[in-house]
Write a protein that holds these residues in place. Structure first.
Motif, PDB file in Angstrom:
ATOM      1  N   TYR A   1      -6.851  -6.912   6.589  1.00  0.00           N
ATOM      2  CA  TYR A   1      -7.108  -8.249   6.069  1.00  0.00           C
ATOM      3  C   TYR A   1      -5.839  -8.946   5.575  1.00  0.00           C
ATOM      4  O   TYR A   1      -5.587 -10.111   5.927  1.00  0.00           O
ATOM      5  N   PRO A   2      -5.004  -8.231   4.786  1.00  0.00           N
ATOM      6  CA  PRO A   2      -3.799  -8.909   4.276  1.00  0.00           C
ATOM      7  C   PRO A   2      -2.851  -9.364   5.391  1.00  0.00           C
ATOM      8  O   PRO A   2      -2.011 -10.238   5.162  1.00  0.00           O
TER       9      PRO A   2
ATOM     10  N   VAL B   1      -4.588 -12.911   6.027  1.00  0.00           N
ATOM     11  CA  VAL B   1      -4.588 -13.815   4.886  1.00  0.00           C
ATOM     12  C   VAL B   1      -3.522 -13.325   3.931  1.00  0.00           C
ATOM     13  O   VAL B   1      -3.653 -12.265   3.320  1.00  0.00           O
ATOM     14  N   THR B   2      -2.447 -14.076   3.845  1.00  0.00           N
ATOM     15  CA  THR B   2      -1.301 -13.562   3.097  1.00  0.00           C
ATOM     16  C   THR B   2      -1.228 -14.093   1.674  1.00  0.00           C
ATOM     17  O   THR B   2      -0.291 -13.804   0.949  1.00  0.00           O
ATOM     18  N   ASP B   3      -2.248 -14.855   1.250  1.00  0.00           N
ATOM     19  CA  ASP B   3      -2.232 -15.388  -0.119  1.00  0.00           C
ATOM     20  C   ASP B   3      -2.191 -14.268  -1.138  1.00  0.00           C
ATOM     21  O   ASP B   3      -2.683 -13.178  -0.889  1.00  0.00           O
ATOM     22  N   HIS B   4      -1.624 -14.568  -2.302  1.00  0.00           N
ATOM     23  CA  HIS B   4      -1.724 -13.613  -3.396  1.00  0.00           C
ATOM     24  C   HIS B   4      -3.180 -13.572  -3.847  1.00  0.00           C
ATOM     25  O   HIS B   4      -3.812 -14.619  -4.007  1.00  0.00           O
ATOM     26  N   PRO B   5      -3.730 -12.364  -4.031  1.00  0.00           N
ATOM     27  CA  PRO B   5      -5.164 -12.280  -4.349  1.00  0.00           C
ATOM     28  C   PRO B   5      -5.538 -12.962  -5.655  1.00  0.00           C
ATOM     29  O   PRO B   5      -6.688 -13.322  -5.844  1.00  0.00           O
TER      30      PRO B   5
ATOM     31  N   ASP C   1      -9.906 -17.192  -4.608  1.00  0.00           N
ATOM     32  CA  ASP C   1     -10.676 -16.861  -3.400  1.00  0.00           C
ATOM     33  C   ASP C   1     -11.309 -15.480  -3.558  1.00  0.00           C
ATOM     34  O   ASP C   1     -10.616 -14.472  -3.647  1.00  0.00           O
TER      35      ASP C   1
ATOM     36  N   THR D   1     -10.491 -12.661  -0.666  1.00  0.00           N
ATOM     37  CA  THR D   1      -9.131 -12.119  -0.733  1.00  0.00           C
ATOM     38  C   THR D   1      -9.000 -11.191  -1.936  1.00  0.00           C
ATOM     39  O   THR D   1      -8.449 -10.099  -1.855  1.00  0.00           O
ATOM     40  N   GLN D   2      -9.570 -11.655  -3.044  1.00  0.00           N
ATOM     41  CA  GLN D   2      -9.500 -10.871  -4.260  1.00  0.00           C
ATOM     42  C   GLN D   2     -10.282  -9.570  -4.101  1.00  0.00           C
ATOM     43  O   GLN D   2      -9.826  -8.499  -4.505  1.00  0.00           O
TER      44      GLN D   2
ATOM     45  N   SER E   1      -8.420  -7.003  -1.982  1.00  0.00           N
ATOM     46  CA  SER E   1      -7.325  -6.420  -2.753  1.00  0.00           C
ATOM     47  C   SER E   1      -7.881  -5.478  -3.824  1.00  0.00           C
ATOM     48  O   SER E   1      -7.326  -4.405  -4.079  1.00  0.00           O
TER      49      SER E   1
END
Ligand SMILES: Nc1ncnc2c1ncn2[C@@H]1O[C@H](COP(=O)(O)OP(=O)(O)O)[C@@H](O)[C@H]1O
Ligand SMILES: [Mg+2]
Lengths: 335, 335, 416
Positions: free
Chosen positions: C31-32, C35-39, C198, C201-202, C205
């Motif tokens: 997944y990371p 989607v590279t956003d910080h969780p 999000d 994403t969270q 992580s």
């Protein structure tokens, strides 16, 4: 010739494992026990002795299944009989059993007398508690067991005492045939002797009419039973009188058993200190030729190719080998 | 009787030892904090306090209670003396309410919620597990995966799911508190009804948590017992299956009682977290708010009470067990 | 070992558990990459955005427009504002106001709106109406503003010199944009949490962190349990007595109590994920110790061990060559269970407020804690807590299935 108490013809039973594999642990076994006689069955651990003992009683439950053959007890053919009928009229009354692990054969949280009540009620639902108690007490005393044992939990009894209690319960309904599966292997020498003496005593008093005694130590059967059968990988390989089987075995495996060092069955699996090198075949896929071929000193290519049947020899003996009796004797002499 | 006395004596001694250990732990842990524990504890709570005298007052009060200026053994005597008087200090977060007062008002909510729920869950779980082992095919296939999944739901998970379904979606039951927020505790019907209604969701979610694990344990115990030697022996003596199932379940149930004694601590732990989900006015919510308010005296006292509760419950179960399992008596008389 | 693996993969339970676990692991790993956003990046201003596809309103006005004549468009437009609930509510208000029920046909939008526009008065509060209800009607009225007005909307921009608004673009009722052509579209499959982060994403992580916590806790507990169990079982005597005393003691004292006290003593600032994991491991070794000790005692006097002793092998040789291989299966099973109970313990601790410090990394427990503190469960914001519960349940379900599968391979008596 006495009345035949138990006759088994070509009995085959199998285990079905959870992966749906068949294990034919008793493969076309035939045997006969007459009134007043005893039969010993010997063979290495895992050869199917216990399975045979269970199969003989005609009462099957998973993972053991009946495949084919006949069991005739006291002139009644019980193969194909309704299981509940077998339970009520055969088990305990016609044929009884002393399990291999007699140490754990009694429910740990039940008093001996209550178990005796359950056994008798299973066959005679109307028996009163008092009658049962009196009868049990009398039986126990004849067999040299104190009546207090009846009021105890099995955990309160010593090993030898437990074993004798189990024997006494097994014969309480006066069965015609008693099957004892390694009744002495877990015991010390004194208790072993006592158990064997007790079993002989039962025969002498007529409390049982005939007996099958199972052990993995062939020599032990001498002086205990009249006849001996040797089992290997689910099959019979030798049948003779005790004297002949012990001192003059015909089958190479039976000869090997006589020479093998005696180790307790409960010892290390797979680390057997046997004089016969090699291990028994996997019963999931038994070889098509002689099952002993891989471990036999006298093996020939034919042994591996053809399946071998039981054949008769002099003095009513039987054995399973492609060699004739005379050839075998020649080979053994040259050793 | 001698056997029992020995068993109960041993259990009583062990109970005493664990009690002492619980107090020791409660005494030692805060003193193991690096630096001056009183300073650390008070500094955390007084972070937001502006009044320097207020901070000083809290510090002094705790220095007094802990007796930090005195040697260790005197501190311990002081500590035990306070314990005996029921003096658990003053709460920081609800200053100046005594901790013992807060505990007193929450402990009964927890006791009357958790213990009935754990026992009901235990009973239902055993029943289901026994059914699964006995019915095997069919039911076992459905019941087992379901109970494995349910037992893997964390305690708070099933609490939340019940809350959302019955409290929020269906609006059948209240979602938080121990009784209606507009009521004052008294013995009116309205209040008791409110308590009853508020009891339901926390109660059933704890029941649900305990069921799964118990059912799985009982199923494997029962399957293990079904394969025990005494089952085989009883069967081959012609005893009916139904009777044998009776033996098996009794015997499988007994270790489950010991299992309950061993796992009650874990269960209480899970149930405490579930309590916080419902803001139930018990010890779980007390810890929750104590942690929020950095209220060390309250945390320390709550955990001590929980430990005592669990130790006492374990002890009670073990005493009960001694009476029902004959093996205990036998094992003790043998020695 | 090979044989055991082979057998294990024939157990349907083990395979099911293994597949689920690998799927979770794959999610965490892959997944990371997409989607590279910080969780923990806060993307939404506001709490609990529901799951869905978020389209930039600004960018839609700049996207190419297409004209489509869809007969159902008007119905949908009205339906979005005026559902069954709203129609019923309007009827309720009108009846309370005194309009006979027979005169109100809530299926006829135009008539209903006429009645409403004619009589509704936000200042009126009837007998028995709560103030919340009164506000609800006011909001409803506001949202109906211009509902039936079927005119284009005009976008106006301020003139930089005069400051007056000038029409720049007119949006027709039949104008459409293609979502693919809008510059900014954000998919939030699980919406956002209370801080506007999000959720998906969270969550991914957090699953990763929680698995690490479980792994560390399990390793610590297994190492301690294995060492103590081996010592107690193999050396016996006084060592055994002392170890068993402490094992029994820590079985009697509930683990959560130790966890709470130790975690609190460490203090919020010092509680990283690893620290919490170690604390969990340190308080949960008793079961492994018991299991290992029981196995070692039954092995201690086996022939091959005695043989090894007689041949003068060192204690380490005996333990590593003659004992460990035989108890490995139990240790592995205990380890698997420790992982899942470690994850659960972290969740429990975090809910009580004693989990890892909140600013570093998300964990499943911390997500749960925030959802609870912001009453997501009572507000029915299922996406804020349900996926977390499912994740925890799936992880421990899969681990337990693998364990049961292995158990059946090692103890055939427990077969189906
Ligand atoms: N419950 C069972 N399920 C499957 N196979 C079994 C079972 N019990 C025994 N067997 C297999 O049947 C064979 C014979 O076992 P058993 O009759 O116990 O031998 P013995 O009593 O001679 O030691 C062995 O190969 C054993 O692996
Ligand atoms: Mg046997």
């Amino acid at each position: 010739m006495g009345k035949v108490m138990l006759e088994v013809r070509e009995l085959t039973t199998k285990y079905i494992t959870r992966f749906n594999e068949d294990i034919y642990a008793v493969d076309h076994v035939s045997l006969k026990v007459e009134e007043g006689k005893s039969l010993g069955i010997a063979g290495e651990s895992g050869c199917g002795k216990s399975t045979l003992a269970l199969s003989l009683m005609g009462y099957y439950f998973p993972p053991l299944y009946y495949t084919s053959g006949d069991i005739i007890i006291n002139e009644r053919n019980i193969s194909g009989m309704d299981p509940d009928e077998v339970r009520k009229s055969i088990l305990g009354k016609e044929i009884a059993y002393i399990p291999q692990a007699a140490m754990n054969a009694l429910n740990p949280t039940q008093k001996v007398i209550n178990f005796v009540e359950d056994v008798i009620h299973a066959h005679e639902p109307t028996a009163t508690k008092k009658d049962i108690y009196d009868m049990a007490r009398q039986r126990f005393e004849i067999l040299g067991l104190p009546a207090e044992v009846l009021q105890k939990y099995s955990v309160e009894l010593s090993g030898g005492m437990k074993q004798r209690t189990v024997i006494a319960i097994s014969v309480i309904l006066g069965p015609k045939v008693l099957i004892a599966d390694e009744p002495s292997s877990a015991l010390d020498v004194t208790s072993q002797k006592m158990v064997i003496k007790m079993l002989r005593d039962l025969m002498d008093r007529g409390m049982i009419k005939s007996m099958i005694f199972i052990t993995h130590e062939l020599p032990l059967l001498y002086n205990v039973t009249d006849d001996i059968m040797v089992m290997y990988a689910g099959q019979m390989v030798e049948h003779a009188t005790a004297e002949q089987a012990v001192f003059d075995p015909l089958h190479p495996y039976a000869r090997g058993l006589m020479g093998s060092i005696i180790v307790p069955e409960s010892g290390l699996r797979g680390h057997k200190l046997a004089a016969i090198p090699g291990v028994p075949p996997n019963l999931k896929k038994p070889p098509s030729g002689c099952r002993f071929a891989e471990r036999c000193k006298y093996v020939t290519p034919t042994c591996r190719a053809v399946s071998v049947n039981m054949r008769e020899a002099a003095n009513d003996r039987e054995y399973r080998c492609i060699f004739a009796e005379q050839e075998l004797r020649e080979m053994y002499k040259n050793e | 009787m001698k056997g029992y006395r020995k068993y109960f004596g041993a259990k009583l001694i062990w109970f005493g030892v664990t009690l002492v250990a619980a107090f020791m732990l409660n005494f030692i842990l805060p003193r193991l904090m690096p630096g001056d524990p009183v300073a650390v504890i008070t500094q955390r709570v007084t972070q937001g306090m502006t009044s320097q005298t207020g901070v000083q007052k809290v510090y002094e009060e705790y220095a007094n209670l802990f007796g930090t200026t005195k040697p260790m053994h005197e501190q311990f005597i002081l500590y035990m003396g306070n314990m005996l008087k029921g003096d658990l200090g003053t709460s920081f977060s609800q200053y100046p309410r005594p901790v013992s007062d807060i505990i007193r008002s929450s402990v009964w909510w927890t006791v009357s919620l958790q213990f009935p729920a754990i026992i009901v869950g235990w009973l239902l779980g055993n029943l289901l597990g026994a059914l699964a082992a006995y019915l095997k095919k069919g039911w076992d296939k459905v019941l087992m995966p379901v109970s494995i999944f349910v037992s893997n739901l964390p305690a708070f998970g099933s609490a939340i799911i019940l809350l959302v379904i019955f409290g929020v979606q269906l609006s059948l039951l209240p979602t938080s508190g121990g009784y209606g927020f507009d009521l004052i505790p008294n013995f009116s019907f309205r209040f008791i009804w409110s308590v009853f209604v508020h009891y339901q969701l926390p109660f059933w979610s704890i029941v649900l948590i305990s069921i799964g694990g118990q059912a799985i344990g009982m199923r494997s115990m029962a399957i293990y017992e079904l394969n025990a030697d005494y089952v085989k022996y009883a069967r081959f003596l012609g005893i009916k299956d139904r009777k044998i199932i009776g033996y098996v379940f009794r015997n499988a149930m007994l270790p489950q009682i010991t299992g309950l004694a061993l796992s009650i601590g874990t269960m209480v732990g899970g149930a405490l977290v579930a309590e916080t989900i419902f803001s139930y006015p018990g010890l779980g919510s007390t810890i929750f708010s104590a942690v929020m308010g950095q209220d060390y005296p309250l945390i320390s006292a709550t955990t001590l009470i929980i430990t005592l509760m669990v130790l006492f419950a374990t002890f009670a179960i073990e005493i009960l067990y001694g009476f029902i399992d004959p093996r205990i008596k036998a094992a003790q008389t043998e020695q | 070992m090979k044989h055991i693996l082979h057998e294990a993969f024939r157990s349907p339970k083990f395979v099911t558990g293994f597949v689920i676990f690998m799927a979770i692991l794959a999610l965490v790993v892959f997944y990371p990459l997409f989607v590279t956003d910080h969780p923990l990046a806060i993307i939404g201003q506001g709490t609990f955005f529901p799951p869905g596809i978020y389209v930039s309103v600004y960018d839609t006005t700049n996207a190419p427009q297409y004209t489509m004549m869809l007969p159902e468009a008007e119905g949908n437009r009205i339906g979005a504002k005026l559902g069954d609930v709203e129609r019923e509510a309007m009827r309720e208000w009108l009846i309370d106001f005194g309009i006979p029920r027979a005169e109100i046909d809530i299926d006829d939008t135009a008539k209903l709106m006429t009645l409403w526009d004619a009589y509704y008065d936000p200042a009126l509060r009837f007998q028995g109406m709560t103030s919340a209800r009164q506000k609800y009607f006011a909001r409803l009225d506001a949202s109906l503003e211009g509902l039936l007005v079927m005119e284009p909307r005009v976008i106006a921009v301020p003139n930089t010199e005069t400051g007056a608004f000038e029409a720049s673009q007119s949006i027709e009722l039949t104008d459409f944009v293609n979502v693919n052509e809008v510059a900014n579209v954000r998919v939030l499959p699980l919406g956002t949490d209370n801080f506007g982060r999000d959720m998906l994403t969270q969550l991914v992580s957090a699953i990763g962190t929680s698995l690490q916590i479980g792994l560390v806790a399990g390793t610590v507990a297994t190492l301690i349990g294995l060492t103590l169990g081996l010592m107690a079982g193999y050396i016996g005597g006084l060592v055994d007595d002392v170890i068993m005393f402490f094992t029994n003691l820590f079985t009697a004292i509930p683990g959560i109590v130790l966890l709470i006290l130790i975690s609190y003593s460490i203090g919020q600032e010092n509680r990283g994920a690893v620290t919490v994991a170690v604390v969990i491991g340190v308080t949960s070794w008793v079961w492994t110790t018991r299991a290992v000790r029981a196995q070692v005692i039954s092995l201690r006097n086996r022939d091959h061990v005695n043989l090894s002793k007689l041949s003068g092998h060192s204690i380490f040789h005996i333990i590593f060559a003659d004992i460990l291989p035989y108890i490995l299966s139990y240790v592995v099973m205990a380890f698997i269970l420790q992982i899942s109970s470690g994850i659960l313990a972290e969740a429990g601790l975090s809910i009580l407020g004693l989990g890892p410090k909140t600013t570093d990394v998300p964990t499943l427990g911390l997500m749960m804690r925030w959802a609870m503190i912001y009453s997501a469960h009572i507000l029915n914001k299922w996406w804020a807590f349900f996926p977390v519960i499912v994740a925890i349940a799936l992880i421990s379900f899969s681990l337990n299935l693998m364990n049961t599968g292995l158990d059946q391979v090692f103890n055939p008596a427990l077969r189906e």
